[in-house]
Write an enzyme that holds these catalytic residues in place. Structure first.
Site, short mmCIF file in Angstrom:
data_model
loop_
_atom_site.label_atom_id
_atom_site.label_comp_id
_atom_site.label_asym_id
_atom_site.label_seq_id
_atom_site.Cartn_x
_atom_site.Cartn_y
_atom_site.Cartn_z
N ARG A 94 23.12 35.00 -9.05
CA ARG A 94 23.73 33.68 -8.58
C ARG A 94 25.17 33.55 -9.05
O ARG A 94 26.21 33.20 -8.59
CB ARG A 94 23.09 32.43 -9.22
CG ARG A 94 23.63 30.96 -8.88
CD ARG A 94 22.92 29.94 -9.35
NE ARG A 94 22.43 30.13 -10.63
CZ ARG A 94 23.19 29.77 -11.69
NH1 ARG A 94 24.49 29.50 -11.52
NH2 ARG A 94 23.03 29.74 -12.86
N HIS A 133 10.77 33.23 -21.81
CA HIS A 133 12.04 32.43 -21.72
C HIS A 133 12.09 31.49 -22.68
O HIS A 133 10.92 30.62 -22.56
CB HIS A 133 12.30 31.95 -20.13
CG HIS A 133 13.15 32.80 -19.25
ND1 HIS A 133 12.62 33.69 -18.07
CD2 HIS A 133 14.39 33.41 -19.43
CE1 HIS A 133 13.75 34.24 -17.55
NE2 HIS A 133 14.55 33.94 -18.33
N GLU A 141 6.47 34.88 -19.30
CA GLU A 141 6.54 35.04 -17.78
C GLU A 141 5.22 35.90 -17.43
O GLU A 141 4.86 36.88 -17.91
CB GLU A 141 7.82 36.06 -17.69
CG GLU A 141 9.13 35.24 -17.96
CD GLU A 141 9.16 34.04 -16.82
OE1 GLU A 141 8.64 33.95 -15.83
OE2 GLU A 141 10.11 33.18 -17.14
N CYS A 191 17.11 38.85 -16.62
CA CYS A 191 15.96 38.78 -17.50
C CYS A 191 14.74 39.32 -16.66
O CYS A 191 14.17 40.38 -17.17
CB CYS A 191 15.67 37.44 -17.57
SG CYS A 191 16.83 36.68 -18.83
#
Ligand code: PCA
Length: 204
Positions: free
Chosen positions: A89, A166, A79, A142
């Site tokens: 979510r 990830h 990342e 994360c």
């Protein structure tokens, strides 16, 4: 001996396993002459960053790599950036679901990873592991862990370098999912994470 702190997450979202922890568990005890310290951290906006920061305080690592699962991705993805924003979510493992808010009011909007993410993705690919830089770690736990770790190291003027990778779902998880569900064997993810860490150790 210098230390590398590598974190993985507990399962979340109704899953039985989290491949990030499967990978971290399987890491060798040393990489590039540094000892590997591992920490399993909760999928919680409150307790996840706190657990990562406590492990950093305790171990004083020179490199921190947090690993998490990104269902739907087909590649191992270092990342590029952590952002000061949460928009969940689904609830985290404490039932918290922050929506549309800053993680840390007053802190910068974002921090770039201090690991060599482009080089790490390239060595993974050279090693036969599908990988690519990602420019968004999302807005869930994360990203919160990545942002909080980078913000704490930045604020304390630490020389430790930190970042996040990830990993896709494991084949075991994909077998239980409907429709298109990319996955990668944990052994291949492991190869990618080891190559990426070797690259990070040799850099700068
Ligand atoms: N993945 C989630 C949180 C824990 C994990 O492994 C995420 O991408 O935010």
């Amino acid at each position: 001996m210098e230390k590398i702190l590598v974190t993985g997450f507990e399962p979340f979202g109704g899953e039985q396993t989290n491949p990030s922890w499967e990978v971290v568990k399987a890491l060798p005890r040393t990489i590039a002459g540094r000892s590997v310290v591992r920490e399993r951290i909760p999928v919680s906006f409150r307790r996840g960053p706190a657990a990562a920061l406590a492990a950093i305080q305790r171990e004083s690592p020179s490199i921190v790599l947090c690993v998490g699962q990104a269902g739907g991705r087909a590649k191992v993805t270092p990342e590029f950036v952590g952002i000061n924003y949460a928009d969940a979510r689904i609830p985290d493992n404490d039932g918290e679901q922050p929506q549309g808010r800053r993680l840390s009011p007053g802190a910068p909007d974002a921090h770039f990873s201090t690991l060599p993410v482009r080089a790490m993705a390239q060595v993974m690919v050279d090693d036969g592991v599908p990988a690519a830089v990602s420019h968004s770690a999302g807005t869930y736990v994360c990203n919160a862990v990545l942002f909080s770790v980078l913000d704490a190291l930045f604020s304390s003027r630490s020389t430790a370098r930190a970042g996040f990778v990830h990993v896709p779902n494991s084949p075991e998880q994909a077998c239980r999912l409907a429709g298109e569900a990319p996955s990668m064997p944990v052994a291949l993810m492991l190869q990618g994470i080891v190559s990426g860490l070797e690259c990070a150790c040799s850099w700068g």
